[in-house]
Design an enzyme around this catalytic site. Structure first.
Site, PDB file in Angstrom:
ATOM      1  N   ARG A   1     -31.043   6.263 -35.968  1.00 23.46           N
ATOM      2  CA  ARG A   1     -32.422   6.693 -36.173  1.00 23.46           C
ATOM      3  C   ARG A   1     -32.995   6.561 -34.631  1.00 23.46           C
ATOM      4  O   ARG A   1     -32.108   5.920 -33.908  1.00 23.46           O
ATOM      5  CB  ARG A   1     -33.258   6.103 -37.162  1.00 23.46           C
TER       6      ARG A   1
ATOM      7  N   ASP B   1     -41.771   9.216 -30.714  1.00 22.69           N
ATOM      8  CA  ASP B   1     -40.932  10.322 -31.127  1.00 22.69           C
ATOM      9  C   ASP B   1     -41.087  11.595 -30.645  1.00 22.69           C
ATOM     10  O   ASP B   1     -40.389  12.757 -30.622  1.00 22.69           O
ATOM     11  CB  ASP B   1     -40.723  10.329 -32.814  1.00 22.69           C
TER      12      ASP B   1
ATOM     13  N   ASN C   1     -45.824   8.159 -32.724  1.00 22.98           N
ATOM     14  CA  ASN C   1     -44.659   7.171 -32.945  1.00 22.98           C
ATOM     15  C   ASN C   1     -44.714   6.230 -34.248  1.00 22.98           C
ATOM     16  O   ASN C   1     -45.657   6.854 -35.174  1.00 22.98           O
ATOM     17  CB  ASN C   1     -45.027   5.875 -31.742  1.00 22.98           C
TER      18      ASN C   1
HETATM   19  O1  MRU Z   1     -37.992   6.376 -38.200  1.00 24.32           O
HETATM   20  P1  MRU Z   1     -37.376   5.786 -37.128  1.00 24.32           P
HETATM   21  O2  MRU Z   1     -36.622   4.558 -36.961  1.00 24.32           O
HETATM   22  O3  MRU Z   1     -36.246   6.928 -36.488  1.00 24.32           O
HETATM   23  O4  MRU Z   1     -38.268   5.711 -35.915  1.00 24.32           O
HETATM   24  C1  MRU Z   1     -38.208   6.277 -34.745  1.00 24.32           C
HETATM   25  C2  MRU Z   1     -38.363   5.213 -33.793  1.00 24.32           C
HETATM   26  O5  MRU Z   1     -37.304   4.624 -33.336  1.00 24.32           O
HETATM   27  C3  MRU Z   1     -39.512   4.683 -33.220  1.00 24.32           C
HETATM   28  O6  MRU Z   1     -40.691   5.603 -33.579  1.00 24.32           O
HETATM   29  C4  MRU Z   1     -39.431   4.272 -31.605  1.00 24.32           C
HETATM   30  O7  MRU Z   1     -40.488   3.716 -31.561  1.00 24.32           O
HETATM   31  C5  MRU Z   1     -39.340   5.740 -30.958  1.00 24.32           C
HETATM   32  S1  MRU Z   1     -37.973   6.285 -30.902  1.00 24.32           S
HETATM   33  C6  MRU Z   1     -37.385   5.752 -29.355  1.00 24.32           C
END
Ligand code: MRU
Length: 357
Positions: free
Chosen positions: A46, A237, A247
């Site tokens: 992820r 994201d 995010n």
């Molecule tokens: O749902 P996830 O764990 O894939 O979430 C994404 C993330 O890791 C976060 O939102 C993060 O802060 C940004 S991606 C480096």
């Protein structure tokens, strides 16, 4: 250690299975495009940059089975459908399509492995550069603090090396500043419902030796009112061309609290996270995940058994919004591989002028 790599056999992809951390370091093997899609949707991998890299290797696994145009397009559709918010996924798949469409079928596997490897290596280099630029922000904030006490940084979710191929985005500056000798302490938001902060960020920081404290998601505002947070750094994201930032859910509330308390709020991002096609964060699709992630919580017993327990009354519905959007006006600056800029179209274009027009 990296989060994803091609195994020695040259046909299998290996990943750290993040659903097992921090309790066990398990390496999982991906042999098919279905394995790669499943790893992304179940969050064995992820984080926006790592989702992109995994999708690239997923395309290579698909091409190994069926190198035809139809096979390629089917794999791209399957992988694109895994998670909606991180734009790195779409970007990575379009890079793969462009590279492979030009290659004859008999050369497609080699080209796919080559392209996936290049994208993974580029991610490492980009994040290293983010670390360098961001570390100067941290060092400057510590100098301004004017005493020997550690700089207190608050972060949300996991945007460390586990969310990327290596180094991380929001945590890259933290690691670089720490390695340069800046005393630093990180407040780690637990980040319900999947607890990426409590399980992954805390684990990473501990492995690196960075002093940190895990807090419940609702504690950040209180800490800011007490002067216990010097700056916030989060990942993203998807960042729009206008500087709005999607995010992990809860980021927006931290940005509001930071603004109210004059705490600088930085967002670190690699350029593949910028969605140049949209201006406003309102256009970003927000993933809604299964309600079980809210109604239940998973952990390990003292005996090392993995268990899930119910938190909510039977029959109470739950809603699981995975991301939120922080408007550009609440972001002090964006930290990219090309430098630091205001969260605005003008700011981004000053660093990425090739995107103008
Ligand atoms: O749902 P996830 O764990 O894939 O979430 C994404 C993330 O890791 C976060 O939102 C993060 O802060 C940004 S991606 C480096």
């Amino acid at each position: 250690m990296r989060t994803i790599w091609l195994a020695r056999d040259g046909r299998t992809v290996e990943i750290i299975d993040q659903t097992q951390l921090p309790h066990e370091l398990v390496i999982a093997r991906l042999k098919t495009v279905a394995d790669a899609a499943c790893a992304i949707s179940t969050m064995q991998v992820r984080g926006a940059p790592l989702i992109g890299a995994t999708a690239c290797y997923g395309v290579a696994l698909a091409v190994a089975e069926d190198p035809s145009d139809a096979g390629l397009e089917a794999a791209i559709s399957q992988l694109a459908a895994t998670r909606p918010t991180a734009v790195n996924l779409r970007w990575a798949l379009s890079q793969m399509r462009r590279a492979l469409r030009e290659a004859p079928e008999r050369r497609r596997l080699a080209a796919a492995l080559h392209q996936a490897g290049d994208i993974a290596e580029a991610d490492v280099a980009i994040n290293r550069a983010i670390g360098e630029h961001g570390a100067s922000v941290i060092a400057e904030a510590w100098r301004r603090k004017g005493d020997e006490r550690p700089l207190n940084v608050l972060t949300h979710c996991n945007a460390g090396w586990l969310a990327t191929v290596d180094h991380g985005t929001a945590l890259a500056p933290v690691y670089r500043a720490y390695d340069d000798g800046v005393p630093i302490h990180v407040w780690v938001d637990e980040t319900r419902p999947r607890n990426q902060g409590a399980s992954l960020t805390a684990w990473e920081l501990g492995q690196h030796g960075v002093t940190h404290t895990v807090i419940v998601d609702n504690a950040g505002g209180h800490l800011m009112t007490q002067g216990l947070v010097d700056l916030c750094i989060v990942g993203t994201d998807r960042t729009t061309a206008g500087g709005d930032v999607a995010n992990k859910i809860g980021t927006y509330l931290k940005a509001l609290a930071a603004r109210d308390n004059d705490v600088p709020f930085y967002v670190a991002l690699p350029s593949p996270t910028i969605d140049w096609q949209i201006e406003s964060g309102a256009e970003i699709p927000i993933e809604r995940r299964h309600e079980r992630e809210v109604t239940h919580i998973e952990g390990w017993t003292e005996e090392g058994r993995r268990v899930a327990v119910r938190l909510t009354p039977q029959g109470s519905p739950a809603a699981n919004y995975a991301f939120d959007v922080t408007p550009a006006r609440l972001v002090t600056a964006l930290i990219t591989e090309r430098g630091i800029c205001p969260a605005s179209r003008e700011g981004l274009l000053a660093l990425f002028p090739e995107r103008a027009g």
